[in-house]
Design a protein around this motif. Structure first.
Motif, PDB file in Angstrom:
ATOM      1  N   PRO A   1      65.362 -38.421  26.380  1.00  0.00           N
ATOM      2  CA  PRO A   1      66.645 -38.966  26.858  1.00  0.00           C
ATOM      3  C   PRO A   1      67.887 -38.210  26.412  1.00  0.00           C
ATOM      4  O   PRO A   1      68.717 -37.862  27.253  1.00  0.00           O
TER       5      PRO A   1
ATOM      6  N   VAL B   1      65.575 -36.935  37.253  1.00  0.00           N
ATOM      7  CA  VAL B   1      65.300 -37.112  35.836  1.00  0.00           C
ATOM      8  C   VAL B   1      64.174 -38.119  35.672  1.00  0.00           C
ATOM      9  O   VAL B   1      64.309 -39.286  36.059  1.00  0.00           O
TER      10      VAL B   1
ATOM     11  N   ARG C   1      81.858 -35.925  24.977  1.00  0.00           N
ATOM     12  CA  ARG C   1      82.559 -34.748  25.528  1.00  0.00           C
ATOM     13  C   ARG C   1      84.031 -35.022  25.771  1.00  0.00           C
ATOM     14  O   ARG C   1      84.829 -34.098  25.840  1.00  0.00           O
ATOM     15  N   ARG C   2      84.322 -36.306  25.954  1.00  0.00           N
ATOM     16  CA  ARG C   2      85.740 -36.625  26.161  1.00  0.00           C
ATOM     17  C   ARG C   2      86.440 -36.863  24.828  1.00  0.00           C
ATOM     18  O   ARG C   2      87.590 -37.278  24.810  1.00  0.00           O
TER      19      ARG C   2
ATOM     20  N   ILE D   1      71.836 -37.476  41.944  1.00  0.00           N
ATOM     21  CA  ILE D   1      71.077 -37.477  40.687  1.00  0.00           C
ATOM     22  C   ILE D   1      70.316 -38.797  40.622  1.00  0.00           C
ATOM     23  O   ILE D   1      70.867 -39.852  40.924  1.00  0.00           O
TER      24      ILE D   1
ATOM     25  N   GLU E   1      66.985 -45.801  28.651  1.00  0.00           N
ATOM     26  CA  GLU E   1      67.166 -44.792  27.599  1.00  0.00           C
ATOM     27  C   GLU E   1      68.106 -43.696  28.084  1.00  0.00           C
ATOM     28  O   GLU E   1      69.064 -43.338  27.408  1.00  0.00           O
ATOM     29  N   VAL E   2      67.835 -43.179  29.295  1.00  0.00           N
ATOM     30  CA  VAL E   2      68.645 -42.070  29.813  1.00  0.00           C
ATOM     31  C   VAL E   2      70.074 -42.538  30.124  1.00  0.00           C
ATOM     32  O   VAL E   2      71.039 -41.827  29.840  1.00  0.00           O
TER      33      VAL E   2
ATOM     34  N   VAL F   1      67.496 -41.199  38.295  1.00  0.00           N
ATOM     35  CA  VAL F   1      66.701 -41.419  37.081  1.00  0.00           C
ATOM     36  C   VAL F   1      65.610 -42.413  37.432  1.00  0.00           C
ATOM     37  O   VAL F   1      65.899 -43.536  37.885  1.00  0.00           O
TER      38      VAL F   1
ATOM     39  N   ILE G   1      63.956 -32.941  35.664  1.00  0.00           N
ATOM     40  CA  ILE G   1      64.162 -32.925  34.217  1.00  0.00           C
ATOM     41  C   ILE G   1      63.183 -33.893  33.568  1.00  0.00           C
ATOM     42  O   ILE G   1      63.122 -35.066  33.946  1.00  0.00           O
TER      43      ILE G   1
ATOM     44  N   ALA H   1      72.161 -42.885  26.991  1.00  0.00           N
ATOM     45  CA  ALA H   1      72.314 -41.546  26.401  1.00  0.00           C
ATOM     46  C   ALA H   1      73.360 -40.757  27.194  1.00  0.00           C
ATOM     47  O   ALA H   1      74.196 -40.060  26.613  1.00  0.00           O
ATOM     48  N   LEU H   2      73.334 -40.893  28.514  1.00  0.00           N
ATOM     49  CA  LEU H   2      74.307 -40.183  29.349  1.00  0.00           C
ATOM     50  C   LEU H   2      75.718 -40.720  29.091  1.00  0.00           C
ATOM     51  O   LEU H   2      76.677 -39.954  28.969  1.00  0.00           O
TER      52      LEU H   2
ATOM     53  N   ILE I   1      82.727 -34.475  35.750  1.00  0.00           N
ATOM     54  CA  ILE I   1      83.226 -35.154  34.543  1.00  0.00           C
ATOM     55  C   ILE I   1      84.252 -34.249  33.891  1.00  0.00           C
ATOM     56  O   ILE I   1      84.287 -33.063  34.147  1.00  0.00           O
TER      57      ILE I   1
ATOM     58  N   GLU J   1      76.889 -39.276  25.865  1.00  0.00           N
ATOM     59  CA  GLU J   1      77.186 -37.845  26.020  1.00  0.00           C
ATOM     60  C   GLU J   1      78.554 -37.640  26.706  1.00  0.00           C
ATOM     61  O   GLU J   1      79.366 -36.840  26.268  1.00  0.00           O
ATOM     62  N   VAL J   2      78.780 -38.416  27.758  1.00  0.00           N
ATOM     63  CA  VAL J   2      80.055 -38.285  28.489  1.00  0.00           C
ATOM     64  C   VAL J   2      81.215 -38.660  27.571  1.00  0.00           C
ATOM     65  O   VAL J   2      82.227 -37.965  27.484  1.00  0.00           O
TER      66      VAL J   2
ATOM     67  N   ALA K   1      70.204 -36.233  28.948  1.00  0.00           N
ATOM     68  CA  ALA K   1      71.597 -36.624  29.121  1.00  0.00           C
ATOM     69  C   ALA K   1      72.501 -35.397  29.031  1.00  0.00           C
ATOM     70  O   ALA K   1      73.455 -35.260  29.795  1.00  0.00           O
TER      71      ALA K   1
END
Ligand SMILES: Cc1cc2nc3c(=O)[nH]c(=O)nc-3n(C[C@H](O)[C@H](O)[C@H](O)COP(=O)(O)OP(=O)(O)OC[C@H]3O[C@@H](n4cnc5c(N)ncnc54)[C@H](O)[C@@H]3O)c2cc1C
Ligand SMILES: Nc1ncnc2c1ncn2[C@@H]1O[C@H](COP(=O)(O)O)[C@@H](O)[C@H]1O
Lengths: 324, 261
Positions: free
Chosen positions: B244, A303, A321-322, A285, A309-310, A287, B240, A313-314, B261, A317-318, B248
């Motif tokens: 952002p 990406v 989700r946890r 992956i 920014e990404v 960016v 993509i 944000a990632l 993950i 997000e991770v 993400a």
């Protein structure tokens, strides 16, 4: 004359390196295909442990106790053992293409005049000798080469040959050390850099920061993602040359070869010399804010965006989700 | 201090046009030629050492006849003269021959330090500098990130890159050192340097000048390339372009699908 193929092992922190087990596997498979036999060599101040590990891969392992390698560079000592074994009937020698391994191989070529198939990432026995595959010209070509004589040397790149244990463990024979082949430099000190305990090659996830990260402070994004994803930080030559990351973290032609389950590159352009060190990763992956960055050619997910920014944000997000 | 630097002409990696010819040997016409990157680091380190300790830097190259063009680039940086080993019988030389020939040429020069690259960008065998040291019976200090000679004591210390960081190693001089990018970027040639390089001497040596039995007859090299193929490519994936937060989420979905993950 049947082939007798020697795998030269390397010891780090008292145990065998993974590349040594790959070299041992290659020596054994070449020996099987040729109708010859294989053996292994460990030269260390305390060789017993690593020699026992190596015997899981080879029918016979020589354990040379050399107090000298504790305080001197190993190549002159290891080359002396290999030269002696060449005199005792060894035909081919497989050595890991690490700094020490290449020093050993170069020393042996200088001493013996034997041919060297350098930087193999694969080898097979064809006819009367091994044929190796190597990436050359910084990744722009692949060659297959062979020796023209009945004996010679191979240096093996990490990750090319998966290590497989033998059906039955081999025997370990202790040996007295030979005198060094050439004068050996003295080691005065060994300095470990912070974070160097986790090896890049063994990591399941590698998060790489390139020049796009822009500064040592910028690496916070890379560090954060690496720790969230359970990975380690890698670098491009540009970020190493800038002094943001130690050289030991460099991935590519002049750095390490990694094949993690996940490679995540932030601000990495994907130059050929970097790609040869990471394109074997399972998932890639990247960016990058430049849609034309060449890393797109090898990325499973490319990406287009700003890493500052990404990246965060990632991370968010991770975490979300946890469950925080 | 007298420093000899091994400099190999290689196809310019920046041009991105390196390729093999139909004979599986480097197609020398396809690419402009430059001094191998690690050799430039070696040269820069050598120049800084003679600036600090006095002495001079000499370069040693084994290359086809037109290798002098690349050698001038190294002379323009400040090396005072060059030794160019060139001989029809060396075309396509293997590693053992390259090592023997360079060692024989080096043995004709007085030096305190012999510097070479850790490896080359075209083949990256990474064996020649170590091999030359072995042929000359001199200690090798490899993978140098810093070089600190003590001429009075006749010793040299090197910071040697390791998998963990670095080792500090030491040997008596004369010694052989293999050099890396960690020594620091080479200087740019000055106009004055480029002008001066034109008149600097490049001594040409044939095999016969270096001694007997250095190269096998009829190019009977120890190794040969039997086939070549284009590099493996990877299929490109998905692009993509989302904002952002959305990007993400897409990445996280992708990672979750693969249990990353
Ligand atoms: C002989 C030789 C050996 C080499 N060996 C190696 C090696 O082992 N390893 C290696 O890595 N390189 C090696 N190189 C160097 C290689 O050619 C490249 O120069 C290097 O990989 C570039 O590193 P980079 O991608 O970090 O930097 P760059 O090529 O400068 O790329 C930076 C990227 O970041 C992007 N970017 C900038 N800011 C942002 C932002 N805010 N958000 C998102 N993206 C951003 C840019 O669009 C650009 O694509 C070698 C070169 C030579 C000649
Ligand atoms: N033909 C050559 N002429 C001069 N130096 C060379 C030559 N070949 C190799 N070297 C030196 O040896 C180093 C390692 O080369 P290699 O083992 O081919 O990767 C190079 O960086 C050079 O310093």
């Amino acid at each position: 004359m049947p082939a007798l193929i020697l795998a030269v092992a390397e010891v780090a922190d008292g145990s065998l390196t993974r590349l040594s087990t790959e070299a041992a596997t290659l020596a054994r498979s070449l020996a099987e295909a040729s109708g010859g036999s294989a053996l292994g060599l460990v030269v260390d101040a305390a060789p017993a442990g690593p020699a026992a590990e190596l015997a899981a891969y080879l029918p016979r392992v020589l354990a040379v106790t050399s107090g000298a390698v504790a305080g001197q560079v190993p190549a002159p000592h290891v080359a002396a053992e290999v030269a002696r074994l060449l005199g005792e009937g060894v035909t081919h020698v497989v050595i890991g293409a690490t700094t020490d391994g290449r020093d050993i191989a170069g020393t042996l070529v200088g001493l013996t005049g034997l041919g060297l198939l350098a930087n193999a990432d694969e080898a097979a026995w064809e006819g009367d000798g091994p044929v190796t595959r190597s990436v050359v010209l910084g990744g722009r070509a692949v060659t297959r080469s062979r020796l023209t004589a009945g004996s010679g040397l191979i240096t093996l790149r990490p990750g090319g040959v998966p290590a497989v244990e033998a059906a039955a463990a081999g025997t370990v024979e202790p040996r007295e050390a030979a005198a060094p082949a050439v004068p050996a430099a003295t080691v005065l000190d060994r300095v470990a850099e912070a974070g160097s305990e986790v090896s890049l090659e063994d990591a399941r996830v590698v998060v790489v920061g390139g020049r796009g990260v822009g500064s040592p402070e910028g690496f916070a994004v890379v560090d954060e993602l690496a720790s969230l994803l359970g990975g380690v930080v890698g670098a491009t030559r540009a970020s190493v040359d800038a002094g943001w990351v130690p050289y030991a973290r460099q991935i590519g032609q002049t750095g390490r070869v990694v094949k993690p389950a996940l490679y995540l590159g932030l601000g990495v352009s994907g130059a050929m010399q970097h790609r040869v060190g990471m394109q074997g990763s399972e998932v890639i992956i990247a960016v990058n804010r430049d849609q034309d960055a060449p890393i797109a050619e090898v990325a499973d997910l490319f990406v287009i965006g700003d890493l500052f920014e990404v990246g965060p944000a990632l991370a968010a997000e991770v975490r979300a989700r946890r469950g925080g | 201090m007298q420093i000899l630097v091994l400099t190999k002409p290689v196809p310019d990696p920046a041009a991105g046009a390196e390729r093999l010819g139909p004979d599986n040997r480097l197609d020398r016409a396809a690419s402009p030629t430059v001094v191998n990157g690690n050799d430039e680091y070696a040269l820069e380190a050598a120049l800084q050492l003679v600036e600090a300790h006095g002495g001079e830097v000499v370069i040693l190259t084994m290359a086809p006849a037109n290798g002098t063009e690349t050698m001038r680039k190294a002379l323009a940086l400040g090396a005072v003269r060059g030794i160019h080993v060139t001989d029809e019988a060396l075309a396509g030389a293997d590693l053992p021959t390259t090592i023997r020939v360079l060692a024989a040429a080096a043995a004709q020069e007085p030096f305190d330090l012999l510097l070479g690259g850790l490896d080359t960008s075209d083949g990256a065998g990474g064996a020649v500098t170590a091999g030359v040291a072995a042929c000359l019976g001199l200690p090798l200090l490899s993978a140098a990130a810093a070089i600190e000679p003590d001429p009075a004591a006749g010793r040299v210390r090197v910071r040697r890159l390791s998998a963990r960081g670095y080792d500090l190693i030491e040997a008596p001089m004369p010694a052989v050192i293999s050099c890396t990018q960690a020594l620091g970027a080479p200087r740019y040639p000055s106009l004055k340097g480029i002008m001066a390089a034109r008149s600097r001497q490049i001594a040409s040596r044939s095999l016969a000048d270096l001694g007997e039995g250095l190269a096998p007859a009829d190019g009977a090299w120890a190794t040969k390339v039997v086939a070549s193929e284009p590099p493996v490519t990877r299929a490109a994936g998905r692009t993509i372009t989302a904002a952002p937060a959305d990007a993400a989420r897409e990445i996280a979905d992708f990672l979750a699908d693969r249990r990353l993950i």
